[in-house]
Write a protein that holds these residues in place. Sequence first.
Motif, PDB file in Angstrom:
ATOM      1  N   SER A 168       0.852  -1.178   0.000  1.00 41.86           N
ATOM      2  CA  SER A 168       0.000   0.000   0.000  1.00 41.86           C
ATOM      3  C   SER A 168       0.890   1.230   0.000  1.00 41.86           C
ATOM      4  O   SER A 168       1.886   1.288   0.728  1.00 41.86           O
ATOM      5  CB  SER A 168      -0.909   0.021   1.232  1.00 41.86           C
ATOM      6  OG  SER A 168      -1.640   1.227   1.286  1.00 41.86           O
ATOM      7  N   SER A 169       0.528   2.214  -0.826  1.00 38.53           N
ATOM      8  CA  SER A 169       1.357   3.412  -0.923  1.00 38.53           C
ATOM      9  C   SER A 169       1.252   4.281   0.316  1.00 38.53           C
ATOM     10  O   SER A 169       2.115   5.104   0.577  1.00 38.53           O
ATOM     11  CB  SER A 169       0.955   4.230  -2.148  1.00 38.53           C
ATOM     12  OG  SER A 169      -0.399   4.622  -2.050  1.00 38.53           O
ATOM     13  N   GLU A 398      10.273   6.820  -6.616  1.00 32.74           N
ATOM     14  CA  GLU A 398      11.305   5.855  -6.988  1.00 32.74           C
ATOM     15  C   GLU A 398      11.211   4.613  -6.113  1.00 32.74           C
ATOM     16  O   GLU A 398      11.361   3.486  -6.599  1.00 32.74           O
ATOM     17  CB  GLU A 398      12.684   6.498  -6.860  1.00 32.74           C
ATOM     18  CG  GLU A 398      12.973   7.523  -7.949  1.00 32.74           C
ATOM     19  CD  GLU A 398      14.275   8.255  -7.727  1.00 32.74           C
ATOM     20  OE1 GLU A 398      15.066   8.344  -8.680  1.00 32.74           O
ATOM     21  OE2 GLU A 398      14.507   8.738  -6.603  1.00 32.74           O
ATOM     22  N   HIS A 399      10.954   4.807  -4.828  1.00 39.24           N
ATOM     23  CA  HIS A 399      10.792   3.654  -3.939  1.00 39.24           C
ATOM     24  C   HIS A 399       9.596   2.807  -4.374  1.00 39.24           C
ATOM     25  O   HIS A 399       9.659   1.568  -4.336  1.00 39.24           O
ATOM     26  CB  HIS A 399      10.632   4.113  -2.492  1.00 39.24           C
ATOM     27  CG  HIS A 399      11.918   4.460  -1.823  1.00 39.24           C
ATOM     28  ND1 HIS A 399      12.868   3.522  -1.498  1.00 39.24           N
ATOM     29  CD2 HIS A 399      12.441   5.655  -1.439  1.00 39.24           C
ATOM     30  CE1 HIS A 399      13.906   4.115  -0.921  1.00 39.24           C
ATOM     31  NE2 HIS A 399      13.673   5.408  -0.878  1.00 39.24           N
ATOM     32  N   GLU A 422      -3.337   1.175  -4.574  1.00 37.59           N
ATOM     33  CA  GLU A 422      -2.902   2.464  -5.114  1.00 37.59           C
ATOM     34  C   GLU A 422      -1.382   2.549  -5.193  1.00 37.59           C
ATOM     35  O   GLU A 422      -0.750   3.427  -4.578  1.00 37.59           O
ATOM     36  CB  GLU A 422      -3.476   3.607  -4.276  1.00 37.59           C
ATOM     37  CG  GLU A 422      -5.007   3.638  -4.288  1.00 37.59           C
ATOM     38  CD  GLU A 422      -5.575   4.876  -3.604  1.00 37.59           C
ATOM     39  OE1 GLU A 422      -4.822   5.848  -3.422  1.00 37.59           O
ATOM     40  OE2 GLU A 422      -6.764   4.854  -3.267  1.00 37.59           O
ATOM     41  N   PRO A 423      -0.754   1.672  -5.963  1.00 38.20           N
ATOM     42  CA  PRO A 423       0.710   1.617  -6.002  1.00 38.20           C
ATOM     43  C   PRO A 423       1.362   2.785  -6.720  1.00 38.20           C
ATOM     44  O   PRO A 423       2.585   2.918  -6.694  1.00 38.20           O
ATOM     45  CB  PRO A 423       0.975   0.301  -6.755  1.00 38.20           C
ATOM     46  CG  PRO A 423      -0.220   0.143  -7.640  1.00 38.20           C
ATOM     47  CD  PRO A 423      -1.379   0.672  -6.837  1.00 38.20           C
ATOM     48  N   THR A 463      -5.705  -1.370  -6.990  1.00 42.00           N
ATOM     49  CA  THR A 463      -6.697  -0.303  -6.947  1.00 42.00           C
ATOM     50  C   THR A 463      -6.047   0.962  -7.464  1.00 42.00           C
ATOM     51  O   THR A 463      -4.846   1.190  -7.253  1.00 42.00           O
ATOM     52  CB  THR A 463      -7.218  -0.064  -5.518  1.00 42.00           C
ATOM     53  OG1 THR A 463      -6.153   0.470  -4.714  1.00 42.00           O
ATOM     54  CG2 THR A 463      -7.708  -1.361  -4.895  1.00 42.00           C
ATOM     55  N   SER A 464      -6.822   1.784  -8.149  1.00 40.49           N
ATOM     56  CA  SER A 464      -6.232   3.001  -8.706  1.00 40.49           C
ATOM     57  C   SER A 464      -7.324   3.996  -9.070  1.00 40.49           C
ATOM     58  O   SER A 464      -8.444   3.619  -9.418  1.00 40.49           O
ATOM     59  CB  SER A 464      -5.410   2.667  -9.956  1.00 40.49           C
ATOM     60  OG  SER A 464      -4.859   3.842 -10.517  1.00 40.49           O
TER      61      SER A 464
END
Length: 580
Positions: A168-169, A398-399, A422-423, A463-464
């Motif tokens: 998860s972001s 970047e990570h 939500e990557p 998911t996005s």
Amino acid sequence: MKLLRLRIENKEGFRSLQQGFEINFHSLADTEAMEHFRPFCFAGLNGSGKSNVLEALANIFYHLEVCVARYLPQSIQNPDNFKRAECTPDAFTLEYLIGQHNRKCYALYYFDKVTIIKKEGKEPQMFIQSFPFDESVERREVSLVPSKNKESAAEGKTYLPAHIIGYSSGENEILSLPFIKSRLIHLDEYLQAIRDNYNDYDEAENSLIYIDSNMSQAVLLTCLLFEKDDALAPLRSVDNTGILGLRSFRVNIHLHDFEYEDNKGKLQKKEIMELLEQRQLDFLKKCSTSWFLDYKTNTLSLDFYVDEATKEAFRSHFSNALECFHLFRLLYELNNYFIDEKTKADVYRSKGVYTDGKLPTPSPSQDVFHFLDFYITKELKKTGKKKDLLLRSFSDGEHQFIHTMGICLLLKDRRTLLLLDEPETHFNPSWRAKFVKVLNDSIEAGNKGNDFNVHLLKDVLLTSHSPFIISDCLPDNVILFEKEENGKTSAKKVSELDNAFNTYGTSVELILDKLFDYNQSIGDLSFSEIEKINIDEITTPEEIAKAKATLTKFGESIEKDMVLSQLNRKLKDNPNVKNL
């Protein structure tokens, strides 16, 4: 593996997913599609239930993993910490296809259809069918109970994914909770093995792995040490991260003792590295450029200057990147050795959001393991120069790229389900536009040299809210989540909507309009100012000129062009004006 269907069946439902909620993934009527890269993208407004599906799947597989496990620590055997007949959600049907390593090859003909049914208050049941997965083939029940003498896991373990990956972001504690539980089980397995002098301990049985910032370092490190240049090509592209290789890093391991009570209630101490010192730590020493032990702090420091000799040393002492990763994964999890049993029990028993957020963070004196001076050689996009940079200096975006590409390379030949929430949050528009392609490139790059279709091994759910990502997914794989008027959640493939359209290669403006009910190409603030120009009230050439002057402060957009067009039409229709 390939998901087919999930249905929530308990009366309370699960989070925002009501009883009877059903989501369909791959179709047995189109098995050819499973042989290609077809990630599922969950779209919809905030709060529509997208992440709840990821959480439900993570919880279900966590429950199944504990049910089938051969070696469970006493902490999780406590009936207050885990009940075989209670799951969250507590009633469901889950169907998927999965292949086995002992079959001739990874082809659907050799796959099994797995159906897992759990009724409220009852233990889950697993059934399997071989190809062609229909009534012509007998459906056989598979045991989810390990052997009585604990010599082997339950037969059902064979039909579970090798790994469930969560990412998860943001601080999505709902998704991470079953993964946190899995980490504690792994930790307790290891500590109990030390207490019991159990020398047969290997890697954790539990398949759930959560990729946070710490775990991401281990993923990147093992990929850069083990993967060949062609496999690393998506990572190295200057348009992506520009990472050329690993320059150097240090590993610090504090050789702590951990305390425990024996059968007589007497406090005992043992070295926390006892099961690792004879083999894995010796491997790390042999791979290092130099190492030393600080007797004052009881800290082992290993320095690695990375060249081809270093890589060959790692490859000779570890069978593959995944084996090396599991060692670093365990070392990271040992950082939680100091957590008391009450805190662990609170986590194990939690059925909802773990409201304390994260587990307590160890102080520097409590830490067992960490990386230091992690230097990456990177090609700078603007200048083309090569520079050694600390990994912690990389941006959040970047990570995120590293998380996703690295795990695809690491698990190239493993049956894996990736749950990505939500990557792309921290990506710039260019990276969002290329994210799905980079995912595909990473999976295929890791498959070079294999004689099977790697896409049959993996399923990707993400998911996005990004129209760029949706436009790289087929309409059968874009699932729209909506809240209906009765409050229920619906999840329909775009290809099944009343206003169905082809999402693949469709412009972002059309996707925003049809899926997110947003028909502007500019932000609301600038749009509200353009709307203040009331065309109907403008009647004189002077007013037209003033409105045009106002529009000069706006950049180019469809909305601006429409207003200009109407102003020019008024100007043309005005017989008193020849030129303005």
